[in-house]
Each structure stands twice: as structure tokens, then as C-alpha cells.
Design an enzyme around this catalytic site. Structure first.
Site, short mmCIF file in Angstrom:
data_model
loop_
_atom_site.label_atom_id
_atom_site.label_comp_id
_atom_site.label_asym_id
_atom_site.label_seq_id
_atom_site.Cartn_x
_atom_site.Cartn_y
_atom_site.Cartn_z
N ASP A 138 -43.30 23.70 2.67
CA ASP A 138 -44.69 24.16 2.81
C ASP A 138 -45.60 23.01 3.25
O ASP A 138 -46.76 23.24 3.58
CB ASP A 138 -45.21 24.71 1.47
CG ASP A 138 -45.26 26.24 1.46
OD1 ASP A 138 -45.17 26.83 2.56
OD2 ASP A 138 -45.39 26.81 0.37
N LYS B 162 -40.03 36.65 3.37
CA LYS B 162 -39.53 35.32 3.71
C LYS B 162 -38.02 35.26 3.57
O LYS B 162 -37.32 34.71 4.41
CB LYS B 162 -40.19 34.26 2.80
CG LYS B 162 -41.63 33.98 3.16
CD LYS B 162 -42.32 33.13 2.10
CE LYS B 162 -43.81 33.03 2.40
NZ LYS B 162 -44.58 32.46 1.29
N GLN C 288 -44.03 30.10 -4.45
CA GLN C 288 -45.04 31.07 -4.00
C GLN C 288 -46.31 30.94 -4.85
O GLN C 288 -46.25 30.97 -6.08
CB GLN C 288 -44.46 32.50 -4.10
CG GLN C 288 -45.37 33.58 -3.59
CD GLN C 288 -45.60 33.51 -2.08
OE1 GLN C 288 -44.70 33.22 -1.30
NE2 GLN C 288 -46.84 33.75 -1.66
#
Ligand code: NAP
Length: 285
Positions: free
Chosen positions: A117, A50, A94
């Protein structure tokens, strides 16, 4: 005729090029903070990818690595600092987190304006009310794959296998908003094979290797495989038995090279969306 392969890598490259172009045109670099707690090797690889992908499009990515014994209080304090940091437009924590930290507490602590997200209650609520802002990256990627493959979603019978907050639930909301007739299957679904056979659009997000067999798939169905599983030999498989599905389906996403690259590309697009909204550009909703 074998199914058409929906090339997620090519589509992700095109979306990344568009994001890079928009960033260049905007003459500023969005800031993305990626928080990694602990040393799970798979998470470390995801975070590195990422970070690299973000930099390639002009996003200033900052990876914050915290030890596995970080307390929930300490992590929440870091998130509060990132919420207040003006150079940070997007925050991603994460998952999974170590057992002493409640993921929901962390997700709810992220400023919804920086929640790239799309998992916070505010962004989930907006999606379900038909006013999406930051939408979870994997379902967003699935919708873009369907659009790029010219699948007519409106009126189609769609089956989503899985009801997680990360994939199944938001995807069902997006498909409903796009006028599909949506069924959501899960671990208590009585006859999954029969549900699959009715589907014109079949999205597998159950987290079960090769769960969906070839004879479960209607001829001419569009199959999107969200699952990703590493086999003992090192190869990757999805939630669909790909070799069995190939002669039956109209089109199908491969694993790897289907949904995965689109998830990352949508994260970068979400970071730009958040950055523009924070700078007062008219957003969605
Ligand atoms: P998850 O949180 O474990 O949810 C799995 C869902 O599938 C649950 O709703 C579960 O039902 C349902 N399910 C499990 N076994 C089933 C079965 N035998 N039949 C029908 N439904 C079943 O997983 P997730 O986070 O949504 O992820 C799903 C998969 O997508 C995983 O393989 C993950 O690695 C992959 N993934 C890929 C990407 C990508 O970028 N490619 C991104 C995210 C996730 P219940 O609710 O009843 O338990």
C-alpha cells in the site's frame, strides 16, 4: 465538445494483463496477504475484489479475517508473522480498523519491503526524497491515467484537493516529481472554486460528493475524480459533479470506471514489484 472520458477500466485491464504476463515470465507466484479486521460490509467487498483480482493475474492471495474485537497486540503479532513468512511478498491491512487499533501503529509494523500500500514511513519518505519504491496505489493509478491520456504534466498547473497520506500528499509528491506546479487544497482552503478555476490538471480527493461544480472547472482542464460515494438510490458519484463537468473539461475520469480499477491494478503491480525486489531483481531507487 464534451470531455473525453478517460477509461480507467480499459487501462486497468491492460496493466493487469501486463502484470500477469510478467508473473508468468518470472515463473513464480507472488504471495499477497490481505488482512481484514471486523465485518464492515464495504471493506469485505473491497477485500473480496482484491483477492479475486490478485488470483486472476497469478498472485497467490490469502485473506486473513480477524474478529472485530481483535486487540492491537494480536494484530501486530499477526503482522510480525507475515513479515517473517517467506511466501508472503505483500501485506495489505484493509482500513478502516476498529477503534481499539491505532492504524498508524499497524502501518508502521509492516515490513517496508512488503508494504504494497506504500503507506509506511519508509516508503512515504522514499517518495518524498525522490527515490520511490512502493508508491500508494491510488496516486500511482492517477499518474498512470494522466500518462495514458497523454496529458503533459511537466509545467502544468495542477491542483490536488485533499492532503491525506493515502491520496493527496503522495499524489502531490508524484506530480511535483513529474514537474507540475502543484497546489494542495484542503478543508481550510479559502476559495476552493478560485483555486479550481486556475487548474489545468484538477484532482479531486476530498471525500465530498459532487463538491467540484461545473463552473469551477477551467475549459480544457483535465479532471481526475478520486472520490467514490454511494447514493441512497444505490448509484455511485464522485467528488466532481460529472454532468456539469462534462461539457467544460477536456477530459475526465468517470465514477465508477475511472480511478477505482486503477487502484486495484496498481496494488497488483506493487505486489509484483515487491516480489521481484525480494528476489534480488534490481528495483527502483
Ligand atoms: P480523507 O482522509 O477523508 O481526506 C480528505 C481530504 O480532503 C482531507 O485532506 C480534507 O482536508 C480534504 N477536504 C475535505 N473536505 C474538503 C472541502 N470541502 N474542501 C477542500 N478539501 C476538503 O479521504 P481520502 O482517504 O484521501 O479519500 C478521499 C476520497 O477518495 C474518498 O471519497 C475516498 O472514498 C476516495 N478514495 C477512492 C479510492 C479509489 O480507489 N477510487 C481510493 C482511496 C480513496 P483536511 O486535511 O483539512 O481535513
Amino acid at each position: 465538445m464534451p470531455a473525453r472520458i478517460i477509461d480507467g477500466r480499459a487501462l486497468a485491464a491492460a496493466l493487469n494483463a501486463e502484470t500477469a504476463h510478467r508473473i508468468e515470465a518470472g515463473r513464480f507466484h507472488p504471495g499477497l496477504a490481505v488482512v481484514l479486521v471486523g465485518d464492515d460490509p464495504a471493506s469485505a467487498i473491497y477485500v473480496r475484489n482484491k483477492d479475486r483480482a490478485a488470483r486472476a493475474v497469478g498472485i497467490e492471495a490469502r485473506t486473513i479475517r480477524l474478529p472485530a474485537d481483535t486487540s492491537e497486540t494480536a494484530l501486530l503479532a499477526r503482522i510480525a508473522a507475515l513479515n517473517a513468512d517467506p511466501v508472503i511478498d505483500g501485506i495489505l491491512v484493509q482500513l478502516p480498523l476498529p477503534p481499539q487499533i491505532r492504524p498508524q501503529a499497524v502501518i508502521e509494523a509492516i515490513d517496508p519491503a512488503k508494504d504494497v500500500d506504500g503507506l509506511s514511513p519508509v516508503n512515504a519518505g522514499r517518495l518524498f526524497m525522490g527515490r520511490p519504491f512502493l508508491v500508494p496505489c491510488t496516486p500511482l493509478g492517477v499518474m498512470k491515467l494522466l500518462a495514458a491520456a497523454d496529458v503533459s504534466v511537466s509545467g502544468a498547473r495542477a491542483l490536488v484537493i485533499g492532503r491525506s497520506n493515502l491520496v493527496g500528499r503522495p499524489l502531490a509528491a508524484l506530480l511535483t516529481a513529474a514537474d507540475a506546479t502543484v497546489t494542495v487544497a484542503h478543508s481550510r482552503t479559502r476559495d476552493l472554486a478560485a483555486e479550481c478555476r486556475r487548474a489545468e490538471i484538477l484532482v479531486a480527493a476530498a471525500g465530498r460528493p459532487e463538491l467540484v461544480r461545473g463552473d469551477w472547472i477551467a475549459s480544457e482542464a483535465v479532471v481526475i475524480d478520486v472520490g467514490i460515494h454511494r447514493q441512497k438510490g444505490g448509484g455511485l458519484v464522485g467528488d466532481v459533479a460529472f454532468a456539469e463537468a462534462l461539457p467544460v473539461a477536456a477530459s475526465i475520469t468517470p465514477v465508477p470506471g475511472g480511478v477505482g480499477p486503477m487502484t486495484t491494478a496498481c496494488l497488483l503491480e506493487n505486489t509484483l514489484t515487491a516480489a521481484l525486489a525480494r528476489r534480488g531483481h534490481p528495483g527502483k531507487g
